[in-house]
Design a protein around this motif. Structure first.
Motif, PDB file in Angstrom:
ATOM      1  N   SER A   1     -21.776  65.448  10.802  1.00  0.00           N
ATOM      2  CA  SER A   1     -23.052  66.110  11.073  1.00  0.00           C
ATOM      3  C   SER A   1     -22.874  67.143  12.173  1.00  0.00           C
ATOM      4  N   ALA A   2     -23.608  68.219  12.033  1.00  0.00           N
ATOM      5  CA  ALA A   2     -23.468  69.315  12.998  1.00  0.00           C
ATOM      6  C   ALA A   2     -23.853  68.854  14.390  1.00  0.00           C
ATOM      7  N   ALA A   3     -23.042  69.190  15.350  1.00  0.00           N
ATOM      8  CA  ALA A   3     -23.312  68.839  16.738  1.00  0.00           C
ATOM      9  C   ALA A   3     -23.694  70.093  17.499  1.00  0.00           C
ATOM     10  N   ALA A   4     -24.242  69.868  18.674  1.00  0.00           N
ATOM     11  CA  ALA A   4     -24.733  71.022  19.437  1.00  0.00           C
ATOM     12  C   ALA A   4     -23.598  71.940  19.848  1.00  0.00           C
ATOM     13  N   ASP A   5     -22.402  71.335  20.086  1.00  0.00           N
ATOM     14  CA  ASP A   5     -21.304  72.172  20.551  1.00  0.00           C
ATOM     15  C   ASP A   5     -20.384  72.597  19.424  1.00  0.00           C
ATOM     16  N   GLU A   6     -20.793  72.407  18.167  1.00  0.00           N
ATOM     17  CA  GLU A   6     -19.943  72.790  17.037  1.00  0.00           C
ATOM     18  C   GLU A   6     -19.849  74.315  16.965  1.00  0.00           C
ATOM     19  N   PRO A   7     -18.645  74.877  16.823  1.00  0.00           N
ATOM     20  CA  PRO A   7     -18.505  76.335  16.811  1.00  0.00           C
ATOM     21  C   PRO A   7     -19.142  76.959  15.581  1.00  0.00           C
ATOM     22  N   GLU A   8     -19.767  78.100  15.790  1.00  0.00           N
ATOM     23  CA  GLU A   8     -20.361  78.834  14.688  1.00  0.00           C
ATOM     24  C   GLU A   8     -19.308  79.748  14.042  1.00  0.00           C
ATOM     25  N   PRO A   9     -19.420  79.995  12.739  1.00  0.00           N
ATOM     26  CA  PRO A   9     -18.482  80.922  12.104  1.00  0.00           C
ATOM     27  C   PRO A   9     -18.612  82.316  12.722  1.00  0.00           C
ATOM     28  N   THR A  10     -17.480  83.012  12.816  1.00  0.00           N
ATOM     29  CA  THR A  10     -17.473  84.392  13.290  1.00  0.00           C
ATOM     30  C   THR A  10     -17.714  85.314  12.101  1.00  0.00           C
ATOM     31  N   ALA A  11     -18.648  86.238  12.223  1.00  0.00           N
ATOM     32  CA  ALA A  11     -19.024  87.090  11.099  1.00  0.00           C
ATOM     33  C   ALA A  11     -18.861  88.563  11.464  1.00  0.00           C
ATOM     34  N   LEU A  12     -18.396  89.344  10.501  1.00  0.00           N
ATOM     35  CA  LEU A  12     -18.293  90.797  10.618  1.00  0.00           C
ATOM     36  C   LEU A  12     -19.067  91.425   9.461  1.00  0.00           C
ATOM     37  N   VAL A  13     -19.776  92.499   9.738  1.00  0.00           N
ATOM     38  CA  VAL A  13     -20.443  93.267   8.683  1.00  0.00           C
ATOM     39  C   VAL A  13     -19.896  94.686   8.739  1.00  0.00           C
ATOM     40  N   LEU A  14     -19.237  95.106   7.659  1.00  0.00           N
ATOM     41  CA  LEU A  14     -18.570  96.407   7.623  1.00  0.00           C
ATOM     42  C   LEU A  14     -19.112  97.243   6.470  1.00  0.00           C
ATOM     43  N   ASP A  15     -19.271  98.546   6.712  1.00  0.00           N
ATOM     44  CA  ASP A  15     -19.684  99.480   5.664  1.00  0.00           C
ATOM     45  C   ASP A  15     -18.466  99.883   4.848  1.00  0.00           C
ATOM     46  N   VAL A  16     -18.574  99.686   3.546  1.00  0.00           N
ATOM     47  CA  VAL A  16     -17.491 100.048   2.625  1.00  0.00           C
ATOM     48  C   VAL A  16     -18.012 101.189   1.749  1.00  0.00           C
ATOM     49  N   GLY A  17     -17.711 102.398   2.115  1.00  0.00           N
ATOM     50  CA  GLY A  17     -18.272 103.518   1.382  1.00  0.00           C
ATOM     51  C   GLY A  17     -19.742 103.697   1.715  1.00  0.00           C
TER      52      GLY A  17
ATOM     53  N   ASP B   1     -22.403 103.083  -0.382  1.00  0.00           N
ATOM     54  CA  ASP B   1     -23.355 102.186  -1.032  1.00  0.00           C
ATOM     55  C   ASP B   1     -22.846 100.745  -1.125  1.00  0.00           C
ATOM     56  N   ALA B   2     -21.933 100.362  -0.259  1.00  0.00           N
ATOM     57  CA  ALA B   2     -21.403  99.011  -0.329  1.00  0.00           C
ATOM     58  C   ALA B   2     -21.198  98.453   1.071  1.00  0.00           C
ATOM     59  N   THR B   3     -21.361  97.139   1.190  1.00  0.00           N
ATOM     60  CA  THR B   3     -21.213  96.448   2.462  1.00  0.00           C
ATOM     61  C   THR B   3     -20.332  95.220   2.269  1.00  0.00           C
ATOM     62  N   ALA B   4     -19.486  94.947   3.259  1.00  0.00           N
ATOM     63  CA  ALA B   4     -18.637  93.750   3.232  1.00  0.00           C
ATOM     64  C   ALA B   4     -19.011  92.867   4.417  1.00  0.00           C
ATOM     65  N   GLU B   5     -19.294  91.619   4.143  1.00  0.00           N
ATOM     66  CA  GLU B   5     -19.523  90.632   5.197  1.00  0.00           C
ATOM     67  C   GLU B   5     -18.345  89.670   5.193  1.00  0.00           C
ATOM     68  N   ILE B   6     -17.668  89.551   6.331  1.00  0.00           N
ATOM     69  CA  ILE B   6     -16.499  88.682   6.460  1.00  0.00           C
ATOM     70  C   ILE B   6     -16.841  87.570   7.442  1.00  0.00           C
ATOM     71  N   ARG B   7     -16.693  86.333   6.972  1.00  0.00           N
ATOM     72  CA  ARG B   7     -16.967  85.169   7.820  1.00  0.00           C
ATOM     73  C   ARG B   7     -15.668  84.389   8.031  1.00  0.00           C
ATOM     74  N   VAL B   8     -15.370  84.087   9.297  1.00  0.00           N
ATOM     75  CA  VAL B   8     -14.178  83.320   9.660  1.00  0.00           C
ATOM     76  C   VAL B   8     -14.636  81.977  10.225  1.00  0.00           C
ATOM     77  N   THR B   9     -14.239  80.901   9.571  1.00  0.00           N
ATOM     78  CA  THR B   9     -14.703  79.569   9.953  1.00  0.00           C
ATOM     79  C   THR B   9     -13.511  78.647  10.204  1.00  0.00           C
ATOM     80  N   PRO B  10     -13.446  77.944  11.335  1.00  0.00           N
ATOM     81  CA  PRO B  10     -14.478  77.821  12.378  1.00  0.00           C
ATOM     82  C   PRO B  10     -14.397  78.879  13.463  1.00  0.00           C
TER      83      PRO B  10
END
Length: 540
Positions: free
Chosen positions: A426-442, A444-453
């Motif tokens: 179960s999720a705990a208060a100190d559990e690390p959140e995923p790191t997310a990036l939102v990048l413009d690809v051209g 009319d396109a967007t890339a969201e990259i999530r790195v977990t944990p």
């Protein structure tokens, strides 16, 4: 009309299974990589005598897909050995300076293949390095395995259920009608033969699916031992004993044969990886026993009612099945809840994962069948003895039940090959959140990259590509991802992305050092447009 509807239901179940087989599903490993030594991307001063990949459960070695390569992609002689939860690779001779690429394919405890790989360097990284090869089962193998799985499941459940029906429920009509008993026995034999054929076909197909080999290696796959061989042996033995026991009217021997046949279904599957063992095994066996009783009873009643037996005998048989079916449905629901709780352990997983959505689809179909059965029990069963119209209506509703149950069987067999969500505390208060990036690809396109944990060590990398309207981008080829720690002159290292569904991709990446890592993504939007974008993630 009823037989035609039942046949359509069987076809619908098969089509549903084929759709699920051919539709990409999220790649969720059954055995999860915990660590590697050397770590992915690590540069070591001296050549390691042994390279180790450790998983969170015991694994076995696949027949193919395990290889060590140098930077140019040439194979390096090495011995691959599995010891409990560790894959150990021993090079045939001392490794020289440069980068090496390791690719593995192992089998988890529930018989599902797990692939992966890392790169590491001795002395200093090579200037040019090939990507980590990813071995995937051929589409034809996956398709044929899906068909065989459906045939085996349908055959086993129907054989066991009809055996119960003939031995226990149908005696009011079969004691006076040998011809009807013969028809029921023929139906039982046909189901049993289908189960045997499906189970035998799964022996080479499962081996090919596990190793990632093509159909050309089917002959050698027959010689490999494993749970599929044990399951096929149990099915063949159970069907043979059950058939002769039914002909001899030997109830105890029939019960033992039914147990053997149903037991073949729990040898292979998710229950082998979860505990407590006694609870999961008992729940699984009771689950398939309840399903077999229900399915076999529905088909058996269809055969009986189409034969127009004496009204009083038919009414007693229907009443017997109706009482038993009510308990079977209750047991089915309780054991299904227990199995999902132990295997998935997450309510959110029901709608967030492909496995959970399959469970919901199966639940929906089962509820509809149960509703039809409940209406039969309350409205039609009490009137069968007095009304021929009630008997005719009952035949039609039973055919509808049979059609929907075929879909349920298709979904059940699909669940055998699907990966359940990875159970996490179960999720705990100190559990690390995923790191997310939102990048413009051209434009009319967007890339969201999530790195977990988002910490040092092995991480899951998820890439979501969407267009200007927020809809998934369905590309002809997977994007290319690389990671690098530029401040320490480490990398870039290519991390192969696997498609999980349109616009969604996954990979694993090992971040052995803390620092600011650069992620580069190359996306081929068209023949002439392949933008490269990058972003940074902080690994603490």
């Amino acid at each position: 009309m009823t037989a035609q509807l039942a046949r359509r239901g069987l076809l619908a179940g098969l089509v549903a299974w084929l759709f699920l087989v051919l539709t990409p599903a999220p790649v969720q490993a059954h055995a999860n990589l915990v660590e590697t030594d050397p770590a992915d991307g690590q540069v070591v001063a001296t050549a390691p005598e042994t390279i180790t990949a450790r998983f969170d459960e015991p694994v076995s070695l696949a027949a193919a897909g395990n290889q060590l390569f140098d930077a140019q992609g040439d194979p390096v002689d090495a011995e691959f050995v599995v010891r409990d939860d560790a894959l150990e690779i021993t090079p045939g001779e001392e490794l020289g300076d440069g980068t090496y690429v390791l690719s593995w394919r192992v089998i988890s405890a529930d018989s599902h293949p797990v692939t992966g790989g890392i790169t590491f360097s001795v002395g200093a990284p090579s200037e040019n390095v090939v990507t980590v090869p990813v071995v995937q089962a051929e589409r034809e193998v996956t398709l044929l395995k899906g068909i065989a799985e459906f045939v085996r499941y349908a055959g086993v459940l129907l054989f066991a259920g009809l055996a119960v029906f003939v031995a226990v429920l149908a005696t009011p009509v079969t004691r006076r009608d040998d011809a009807l008993r013969g028809r029921l026995l023929r139906g039982t034999l046909i189901a049993g033969l289908a189960a045997v054929v499906g189970a035998i076909a799964l022996v080479p197909l499962t081996a090919l699916w596990e190793s990632g080999e093509g159909l050309s290696a089917a002959a050698s796959a027959f010689t490999r031992s494993g749970p599929a061989v044990a399951a096929a042996s149990l099915v063949a033995l159970g069907v043979a004993i059950g058939w002769f026991a039914l002909r001899l009217r030997h109830a105890p021997l029939t019960g033992g044969a039914i147990g053997l046949t149903l037991g073949s279904l729990i040898i292979v599957g998710h229950t082998r990886s979860y505990g407590p063992f006694w609870l999961v095994l008992a729940a699984d066996l009771l689950h398939v026993a309840a399903a077999a009783t229900w399915i076999g009873g529905v088909i058996g009643l269809l055969i009986v009612l189409r034969s127009r037996p004496r009204t009083t005998d038919a009414a007693e048989t229907v009443s017997r099945f109706s009482s038993l079916a009510a308990w079977a449905v209750l047991l089915l629901g309780l054991t299904a809840a227990a199995l999902y709780w132990r295997i998935a352990g997450s309510i959110e997983g029901l709608w967030e994962t492909a496995y959970g959505r399959l469970v919901l689809a199966k639940l929906a179909a089962t509820v509809i069948v149960a509703a039809i059965g409940g209406w039969n029990r309350r409205t039609l069963v009490p009137r069968v003895e007095q009304s021929k119209d009630a008997a005719r209506t009952l035949r039609r509703t039973l055919a509808a039940e049979a059609a929907l149950l075929a879909v349920v069987v298709g979904l059940t067999s699909a669940l055998v090959g699907a990966a359940p969500p990875v159970s996490t505390p179960s999720a705990a208060a100190d559990e690390p959140e995923p790191t997310a990036l939102v990048l413009d690809v051209g434009e009319d396109a967007t890339a969201e990259i999530r790195v977990t944990p988002g910490e040092r060590g092995v991480n899951a990398v998820e890439v979501a590509l969407t267009d200007a309207d927020g809809q998934p981008l369905d590309l002809e080829e997977a994007p290319q991802l690389s990671v690098a720690l530029e401040a320490s002159d480490i990398g870039p290292f290519d991390r192969p992305l696997s498609s999980t569904r349109p616009g969604r991709y996954e990979a694993t990446a090992d971040f052995p050092l803390s620092g600011t890592w650069t992620l580069r993504l190359s996306v081929r939007l068209s023949q002439f447009e392949a933008p490269v974008v990058s972003g940074e993630v902080e690994i603490p």
